[in-house]
Scaffold this active site. Structure first.
Site, PDB file in Angstrom:
ATOM      1  CG  ASP A  90      14.182 -52.852  11.666  1.00 43.54           C
ATOM      2  OD1 ASP A  90      13.826 -52.261  12.707  1.00 43.54           O
ATOM      3  OD2 ASP A  90      14.351 -52.264  10.593  1.00 43.54           O
ATOM      4  CG  ASP A 270      11.976 -57.219   5.090  1.00 44.73           C
ATOM      5  OD1 ASP A 270      12.226 -56.000   5.059  1.00 44.73           O
ATOM      6  OD2 ASP A 270      12.864 -58.073   5.349  1.00 44.73           O
ATOM      7  CB  CYS A 308      -3.652 -57.436 -11.415  1.00 49.42           C
ATOM      8  SG  CYS A 308      -3.452 -56.918  -9.695  1.00 49.42           S
ATOM      9  CB  CYS A 310      -4.790 -54.928  -6.970  1.00 52.73           C
ATOM     10  SG  CYS A 310      -4.266 -53.778  -8.272  1.00 52.73           S
ATOM     11  CB  CYS A 313      -5.568 -54.110 -11.953  1.00 51.13           C
ATOM     12  SG  CYS A 313      -3.800 -53.762 -12.077  1.00 51.13           S
ATOM     13  CG  HIS A 352      -0.293 -53.168  -9.473  1.00 53.11           C
ATOM     14  ND1 HIS A 352      -1.119 -54.128 -10.029  1.00 53.11           N
ATOM     15  CD2 HIS A 352       0.958 -53.422  -9.966  1.00 53.11           C
ATOM     16  CE1 HIS A 352      -0.407 -54.903 -10.824  1.00 53.11           C
ATOM     17  NE2 HIS A 352       0.854 -54.493 -10.811  1.00 53.11           N
TER      18      HIS A 352
END
Length: 388
Positions: A90, A270, A308, A310, A313, A352
Site C-alpha cells: 500500500d 485484502d 476444512c 487446513c 482442522c 484456519h
C-alpha cells in the site's frame, strides 16, 4: 511488468490471470496482509501450503522500521522476508490518515510525527514511490487521501469528499510521474476515491482511466460507513473500470463481502479480518462464524470446521473430518489454548482463517471456470446461514 488475461465472465464476475515480476496470480484472489514484513503468526511455508499467491506489505510501517537502507540492502521486501511470490504494497496513505490529529495534510503531502520515536516526517506522492521502489513490490499503490465517512463529528459532505477526491487525483499524477522517473519495473495502480457519492466515484474513475494505469483499486470503503453504503459503492464502481485490467477492492472484508465483490466485478481483495479475528477468537467456517471463547466449546471434540483441510482442522493428513480424517485439533483444545493465553492458539486459528479465505476464493475460481458462479453463490449463502 504486469499482464492480465480475462479468461471467463459470468455477469460482472470475472475469472482472470495476473502475471507479475515474481509470479502468476489466479484471480479472483484474497491477499493476506503482512504489515511488518510478515503475516502475523504464520510461517511462510504455511502460507505456501495454504495456497497464498500474493501477500501485502505496509509501506508506512516498513519505512518506520527497519527503514529504507536496510530494505535496499536486501534488494527489497522479497529478499528481506524470504517470500519469493508477488507482493503488493500500500502507499502508506491509510496509515497516515489514521494518525488523526498527529498529522497535517496539505497539497504537498502529509507532515506527521513518527509513532515510533516522535521524529517529524513528511510523506508525499514522490516519497511514497521512492519507498515502494526500494521495497521492489510487484504492485505499487499511488498515494491517496482516504476520504473519511465522518469528518470532525459530522458525516463527510459532498463538498468535502470532492476536495479530498480531487487532491487524490492530483496525487495520482504525481505518483505516476515519479514512478516513471524512478524507472520502477513493476506496476502502479491508481485508486478510485469519492466517498459515498456515486457521481464523485465516477469522476475519479474516469480521470484515472484516462491516465492509463496498469490496474485500478477502489479505496475509501470499510472506513466506518454502514454496510448498505459500502455495498452501494461496490455495486456501482468496480464493473465500470476497464475490463482488460485488474480491479482491487481495498480492505474488504467478510466472506460474504468477498463473494459479493466478485459478483460486482472485483478481482483482488485484502483485509486484516481473518488474522485479527483469529487472534480474538472468531473463526470463519463454511457454516458460519464460530466464537471460540464460548464455554460450549470446552468439551467439543470436533475440529473448527468439519469440511476444512487446513493444518488446524485436519493435521498433517490433510483429510477433513467429514472425509474420515481425525488428525486435526479439536475445538476444545483451541478453546483451552485461548483461555491459557498460549501463542499456539492464535497461530492455529490464523492458519484456519486464512486457509478458509483462500479456499473460498479457490472455490469461486472453480465455479467461474465451470460457469456455475451464481449456483455456487446461492449454496455459499445457504451454508453460511446454517450456523455452526
Amino acid at each position: 511488468m504486469l499482464q492480465f488475461e480475462l479468461l471467463k465472465t459470468e455477469g460482472h464476475a470475472r475469472r482472470g490471470r495476473l502475471t507479475l515480476n515474481h509470479g502468476v496470480v489466479e484471480t479472483p484472489i484474497f491477499m493476506p496482509v503482512g504489515t511488518y514484513g510478515t503475516v502475523k503468526g504464520v510461517m511462510p511455508q504455511s502460507l505456501h501450503d495454504m495456497g497464498a499467491q500474493i501477500i501485502l506489505g505496509n509501506t508506512f510501517h516498513l519505512w518506520m522500521r527497519p527503514g529504507q537502507d536496510v530494505m535496499k540492502s536486501f534488494g527489497g521486501l522479497h529478499g528481506f522476508e524470504q517470500w519469493h511470490k508477488p507482493i503488493l504494497t500500500d502507499s502508506g496513505g491509510f496509515q497516515v490518515w489514521s494518525l488523526g490529529a498527529m498529522r497535517k495534510i496539505t497539497e504537498q503531502g502529509v507532515t506527521f510525527n513518527s509513532p515510533v520515536n516522535g521524529d517529524k516526517l513528511f510523506m508525499s506522492p514522490e516519497v511514497s514511490m521512492q519507498i515502494q521502489t526500494g521495497l521492489n513490490s510487484d504492485i505499487v499503490m499511488q498515494l491517496d487521501e482516504c476520504t473519511p465517512y465522518e469528518t470532525s463529528g459530522h458525516l463527510t459532505t459532498e463538498t468535502e469528499a470532492r476536495k479530498s477526491m480531487e487532491m487524490s487525483r492530483r496525487w495520482a499524477v504525481r505518483s505516476k510521474d515519479e514512478f516513471a522517473r524512478l524507472e520502477n519495473p513493476n506496476a502502479l495502480f491508481g485508486i478510485v476515491q469519492g466517498g459515498m457519492f456515486e457521481n464523485l466515484r465516477q469522476e475519479s474513475l474516469e480521470a484515472l482511466v484516462e491516465m492509463d494505469f496498469p490496474g485500478y483499486a477502489v479505496g475509501g470503503v470499510s472506513v466506518g460507513e454502514p454496510k448498505e453504503q459500502m455495498l452501494q459503492i461496490m455495486a456501482h464502481t468496480p464493473h465500470r473500470l476497464p475490463a482488460h485490467k485488474p480491479r482491487y477492492l481495498m480492505g474488504v472484508g467478510t466472506p460474504e463481502d468477498l463473494v459479493q465483490g466478485v459478483a460486482d466485478g472485483v478481482d483482488m481483495f485484502d483485509c486484516v479480518m481473518p488474522t485479527r479475528n483469529a487472534r480474538n477468537g472468531t473463526l470463519f467456517t463454511r457454516f458460519g462464524d464460530l466464537k471460540l471463547r464460548n464455554a460450549r466449546h470446552k468439551t467439543d471434540h470436533q475440529p473448527l470446521d468439519t469440511t476444512c483441510t487446513c493444518y488446524a482442522c485436519a493435521g498433517k493428513s490433510g483429510v477433513s473430518w467429514d472425509d474420515g480424517g481425525r488428525d486435526g485439533f479439536s475445538r476444545a483444545y483451541l478453546h483451552h489454548l485461548d483461555r491459557c493465553g498460549e501463542m499456539l492458539g492464535p497461530m492455529l486459528a490464523t492458519v484456519h482463517n486464512l486457509h478458509y479465505y483462500l479456499n473460498l476464493m479457490r472455490e469461486v475460481r472453480e465455479a467461474l471456470d465451470a460457469g456455475g458462479f451464481e449456483a455456487f453463490r446461492g449454496q455459499f449463502k445457504s451454508e453460511r446461514a446454517r450456523g455452526v
